[in-house]
Design a protein around this motif. Structure first.
Motif, PDB file in Angstrom:
ATOM      1  N   SER A 121       0.787  -1.061  -0.032  1.00 31.31           N
ATOM      2  CA  SER A 121      -0.009   0.073  -0.138  1.00 31.31           C
ATOM      3  C   SER A 121       0.991   1.351  -0.038  1.00 31.31           C
ATOM      4  CB  SER A 121      -0.768   0.162   1.381  1.00 31.31           C
ATOM      5  OG  SER A 121       0.058   0.455   2.236  1.00 31.31           O
ATOM      6  N   LEU A 122       0.066   2.393  -0.564  1.00 34.30           N
ATOM      7  CA  LEU A 122       1.102   3.651  -0.407  1.00 34.30           C
ATOM      8  C   LEU A 122       1.499   3.834   0.942  1.00 34.30           C
ATOM      9  CD1 LEU A 122      -1.066   5.421  -2.975  1.00 34.30           C
ATOM     10  CD2 LEU A 122       1.010   4.606  -3.403  1.00 34.30           C
ATOM     11  N   GLY A 123       0.634   3.681   1.940  1.00 32.13           N
ATOM     12  CA  GLY A 123       0.841   4.067   3.544  1.00 32.13           C
ATOM     13  C   GLY A 123       2.183   3.241   3.773  1.00 32.13           C
ATOM     14  N   ILE A 124       2.316   1.921   3.679  1.00 26.89           N
ATOM     15  CA  ILE A 124       3.286   1.464   3.950  1.00 26.89           C
ATOM     16  C   ILE A 124       4.742   1.688   3.235  1.00 26.89           C
ATOM     17  CG2 ILE A 124       4.598  -1.051   3.852  1.00 26.89           C
ATOM     18  CD1 ILE A 124       2.208  -0.863   6.152  1.00 26.89           C
ATOM     19  N   ARG A 125       4.361   1.970   1.893  1.00 28.16           N
ATOM     20  CA  ARG A 125       5.603   2.177   1.111  1.00 28.16           C
ATOM     21  C   ARG A 125       6.182   3.647   1.692  1.00 28.16           C
ATOM     22  NH1 ARG A 125       3.303   2.146  -4.736  1.00 28.16           N
ATOM     23  NH2 ARG A 125       5.006   3.304  -5.153  1.00 28.16           N
ATOM     24  N   LEU A 126       5.184   4.581   1.952  1.00 22.86           N
ATOM     25  CA  LEU A 126       5.578   5.833   2.668  1.00 22.86           C
ATOM     26  C   LEU A 126       6.301   5.752   3.874  1.00 22.86           C
ATOM     27  CD1 LEU A 126       5.480   8.847   2.899  1.00 22.86           C
ATOM     28  CD2 LEU A 126       3.456   8.835   3.899  1.00 22.86           C
ATOM     29  N   GLN A 127       5.948   4.898   4.833  1.00 23.14           N
ATOM     30  CA  GLN A 127       6.641   4.680   6.009  1.00 23.14           C
ATOM     31  C   GLN A 127       8.077   4.052   5.739  1.00 23.14           C
ATOM     32  OE1 GLN A 127       6.038   5.768   8.759  1.00 23.14           O
ATOM     33  NE2 GLN A 127       3.997   5.281   9.516  1.00 23.14           N
ATOM     34  N   LEU A 128       8.264   3.221   4.997  1.00 23.73           N
ATOM     35  CA  LEU A 128       9.378   2.556   4.721  1.00 23.73           C
ATOM     36  C   LEU A 128      10.244   3.195   3.479  1.00 23.73           C
ATOM     37  CD1 LEU A 128       8.284  -1.005   5.415  1.00 23.73           C
ATOM     38  CD2 LEU A 128       9.234   0.403   6.822  1.00 23.73           C
ATOM     39  N   ALA A 129       9.889   4.340   2.995  1.00 23.85           N
ATOM     40  CA  ALA A 129      10.262   4.869   1.924  1.00 23.85           C
ATOM     41  C   ALA A 129      11.963   4.954   1.633  1.00 23.85           C
ATOM     42  CB  ALA A 129       9.799   6.130   1.527  1.00 23.85           C
ATOM     43  N   ALA A 130      12.557   5.603   2.900  1.00 19.69           N
ATOM     44  CA  ALA A 130      13.825   5.846   2.957  1.00 19.69           C
ATOM     45  C   ALA A 130      14.598   4.664   3.342  1.00 19.69           C
ATOM     46  CB  ALA A 130      13.978   7.065   3.716  1.00 19.69           C
ATOM     47  N   THR A 131      14.287   3.564   3.786  1.00 21.90           N
ATOM     48  CA  THR A 131      14.643   2.369   3.945  1.00 21.90           C
ATOM     49  C   THR A 131      15.277   1.214   3.127  1.00 21.90           C
ATOM     50  OG1 THR A 131      13.644   2.776   6.210  1.00 21.90           O
ATOM     51  CG2 THR A 131      14.443   0.501   5.977  1.00 21.90           C
ATOM     52  N   GLN A 132      16.483   0.731   3.027  1.00 18.91           N
ATOM     53  CA  GLN A 132      16.736  -0.034   2.170  1.00 18.91           C
ATOM     54  C   GLN A 132      16.071  -1.668   2.474  1.00 18.91           C
ATOM     55  OE1 GLN A 132      18.946   0.079  -0.628  1.00 18.91           O
ATOM     56  NE2 GLN A 132      18.327  -1.966  -1.014  1.00 18.91           N
ATOM     57  N   TYR A 133      15.659  -2.254   1.731  1.00 17.44           N
ATOM     58  CA  TYR A 133      14.783  -3.484   1.777  1.00 17.44           C
ATOM     59  C   TYR A 133      15.799  -4.565   1.207  1.00 17.44           C
ATOM     60  CZ  TYR A 133      10.142  -1.039   1.400  1.00 17.44           C
ATOM     61  OH  TYR A 133       9.013  -0.584   1.838  1.00 17.44           O
ATOM     62  N   ILE A 134      15.671  -5.778   1.932  1.00 14.88           N
ATOM     63  CA  ILE A 134      15.927  -6.876   1.268  1.00 14.88           C
ATOM     64  C   ILE A 134      15.039  -7.737   0.762  1.00 14.88           C
ATOM     65  CG2 ILE A 134      17.083  -9.092   1.863  1.00 14.88           C
ATOM     66  CD1 ILE A 134      18.561  -7.966   4.212  1.00 14.88           C
ATOM     67  N   LYS A 135      15.038  -7.927  -0.471  1.00 13.75           N
ATOM     68  CA  LYS A 135      13.763  -8.475  -1.182  1.00 13.75           C
ATOM     69  C   LYS A 135      14.338 -10.174  -1.251  1.00 13.75           C
ATOM     70  CE  LYS A 135      12.689  -4.774  -3.921  1.00 13.75           C
ATOM     71  NZ  LYS A 135      12.324  -3.916  -5.213  1.00 13.75           N
ATOM     72  N   ARG A 136      13.553 -10.702  -0.355  1.00 13.38           N
ATOM     73  CA  ARG A 136      14.012 -12.237  -0.104  1.00 13.38           C
ATOM     74  C   ARG A 136      13.658 -12.876  -1.416  1.00 13.38           C
ATOM     75  NH1 ARG A 136      14.959 -16.688  -1.054  1.00 13.38           N
ATOM     76  NH2 ARG A 136      14.643 -18.368   0.403  1.00 13.38           N
ATOM     77  N   ARG A 145      23.181 -11.422   3.564  1.00 11.17           N
ATOM     78  CA  ARG A 145      23.054  -9.782   3.617  1.00 11.17           C
ATOM     79  C   ARG A 145      22.711  -9.081   4.897  1.00 11.17           C
ATOM     80  NH1 ARG A 145      19.886  -8.682  -1.938  1.00 11.17           N
ATOM     81  NH2 ARG A 145      21.536  -9.570  -3.201  1.00 11.17           N
ATOM     82  N   LEU A 146      21.915  -9.795   5.714  1.00 10.57           N
ATOM     83  CA  LEU A 146      21.668  -9.387   7.218  1.00 10.57           C
ATOM     84  C   LEU A 146      22.774  -9.389   7.886  1.00 10.57           C
ATOM     85  CD1 LEU A 146      18.445 -11.381   8.220  1.00 10.57           C
ATOM     86  CD2 LEU A 146      18.647  -8.752   7.961  1.00 10.57           C
ATOM     87  N   TYR A 147      23.819 -10.350   7.894  1.00 10.20           N
ATOM     88  CA  TYR A 147      25.026 -10.254   8.738  1.00 10.20           C
ATOM     89  C   TYR A 147      26.067  -9.080   8.406  1.00 10.20           C
ATOM     90  CZ  TYR A 147      23.047 -14.648  10.369  1.00 10.20           C
ATOM     91  OH  TYR A 147      22.268 -15.463  11.007  1.00 10.20           O
ATOM     92  N   GLN A 148      25.729  -8.512   7.235  1.00  8.64           N
ATOM     93  CA  GLN A 148      26.539  -7.590   6.610  1.00  8.64           C
ATOM     94  C   GLN A 148      26.258  -6.174   7.421  1.00  8.64           C
ATOM     95  OE1 GLN A 148      26.254  -7.681   2.583  1.00  8.64           O
ATOM     96  NE2 GLN A 148      27.566  -9.399   2.320  1.00  8.64           N
ATOM     97  N   SER A 149      25.155  -6.207   7.825  1.00 14.08           N
ATOM     98  CA  SER A 149      24.578  -4.961   8.471  1.00 14.08           C
ATOM     99  C   SER A 149      25.235  -4.900  10.044  1.00 14.08           C
ATOM    100  CB  SER A 149      23.099  -4.920   8.744  1.00 14.08           C
ATOM    101  OG  SER A 149      22.595  -4.104   9.657  1.00 14.08           O
ATOM    102  N   GLU A 150      25.549  -3.321  10.181  1.00  8.81           N
ATOM    103  CA  GLU A 150      26.306  -3.190  11.427  1.00  8.81           C
ATOM    104  C   GLU A 150      25.481  -3.304  12.769  1.00  8.81           C
ATOM    105  OE1 GLU A 150      28.290   0.470  11.576  1.00  8.81           O
ATOM    106  OE2 GLU A 150      29.497   0.019   9.749  1.00  8.81           O
ATOM    107  N   VAL A 151      24.108  -2.925  12.393  1.00  3.50           N
ATOM    108  CA  VAL A 151      22.989  -3.270  13.530  1.00  3.50           C
ATOM    109  C   VAL A 151      22.863  -4.652  13.820  1.00  3.50           C
ATOM    110  CG1 VAL A 151      21.797  -0.888  13.334  1.00  3.50           C
ATOM    111  CG2 VAL A 151      20.921  -2.952  12.086  1.00  3.50           C
ATOM    112  N   VAL A 152      22.953  -5.280  12.885  1.00  2.00           N
ATOM    113  CA  VAL A 152      22.787  -6.777  13.198  1.00  2.00           C
ATOM    114  C   VAL A 152      24.051  -7.644  13.743  1.00  2.00           C
ATOM    115  CG1 VAL A 152      22.487  -9.236  11.893  1.00  2.00           C
ATOM    116  CG2 VAL A 152      21.244  -7.258  11.233  1.00  2.00           C
ATOM    117  N   GLN A 153      25.244  -6.858  13.480  1.00  2.00           N
ATOM    118  CA  GLN A 153      26.286  -7.390  14.008  1.00  2.00           C
ATOM    119  C   GLN A 153      26.637  -7.099  15.350  1.00  2.00           C
ATOM    120  OE1 GLN A 153      29.684  -5.698  11.639  1.00  2.00           O
ATOM    121  NE2 GLN A 153      28.827  -6.852   9.777  1.00  2.00           N
ATOM    122  N   ALA A 154      25.848  -6.019  15.882  1.00  2.00           N
ATOM    123  CA  ALA A 154      25.874  -5.634  17.113  1.00  2.00           C
ATOM    124  C   ALA A 154      25.269  -6.355  18.200  1.00  2.00           C
ATOM    125  CB  ALA A 154      25.557  -4.181  17.461  1.00  2.00           C
TER     126      ALA A 154
END
Length: 150
Positions: free
Chosen positions: A106-121, A133-142
Motif C-alpha cells: 500500500s502507499l501508506g506502508i511504502r511511505l513509512q518505509l520509503a527511505a529504508t533499504q529493503y532486502i527482497k527475499r 545480507r543481514l550479517y553485513q549490517s552493523e546493527v545486526v552485527q551488534a
C-alpha cells in the motif's frame, strides 16, 4: 507450529522480529536460523501469561537495537503490525524490512518505509543469501554473541 527459540531478555543489543502470526511458517524457521547463528533476538513468544500485550511489545520495541520486519501481504494488512511500523518510526529506530514475496504494498506502508533499504527475499535463490545480507549490517552485527537455550 512452535518456535524453538527462547526470546532474549537482557541488557545487550537485540533485534526485535516483527511478523504477522499468519506467517509463522516462514517467521519461525527464520528466527531459529538467526538464533542458531548467535543473534540475540526477541519476538512475541516472550510475552508471559497475564502480561498486557501492547505494553510488552512497546517496551521491547523501545529497547531493541533494531527491528527486522518480515513483510508479507498479511503483515502489511495487520493492524498490529502497522502499529509497530508507526511506533518504530516515532522512536527513530533502525528497521530492516525483508520483503518476503513480491506483492504490491500500500502507499501508506511504502511511505513509512520509503527511505529504508529493503532486502527482497523473493529475489534470492538460497536462504543463506538472506542471512549473508543481514550479517553485513552493523546493527545486526551488534546483536551477535548469544547462544540460545532450546
Amino acid at each position: 507450529m512452535i518456535c524453538k527459540v527462547i526470546p532474549y531478555e537482557g541488557n545487550e543489543p537485540f533485534l526485535f522480529i516483527s511478523y504477522c502470526h499468519e506467517d509463522k511458517k516462514i517467521a519461525y524457521p527464520f528466527i531459529e536460523a538467526l538464533a542458531a547463528d548467535g543473534i540475540r533476538l526477541w519476538y512475541d513468544d516472550g510475552i508471559h501469561a497475564g502480561a498486557e500485550w501492547p505494553e510488552v511489545i512497546a517496551e521491547h520495541l523501545n529497547s531493541c537495537h533494531a527491528c527486522i520486519e518480515i513483510l508479507t501481504p498479511a503483515y502489511t494488512e495487520s493492524h498490529n503490525c502497522r502499529n509497530e511500523i508507526n511506533f518504530l518510526a516515532q522512536l527513530g529506530k533502525t528497521v530492516i524490512p525483508i520483503q518476503w514475496t513480491d506483492f504490491p504494498m500500500s502507499l501508506g506502508i511504502r511511505l513509512q518505509l520509503a527511505a529504508t533499504q529493503y532486502i527482497k527475499r523473493f529475489t534470492l535463490q538460497e536462504d543463506w543469501m538472506l542471512l549473508q545480507r543481514l550479517y553485513q549490517s552493523e546493527v545486526v552485527q551488534a546483536c551477535h554473541g548469544w547462544l540460545p537455550v532450546y
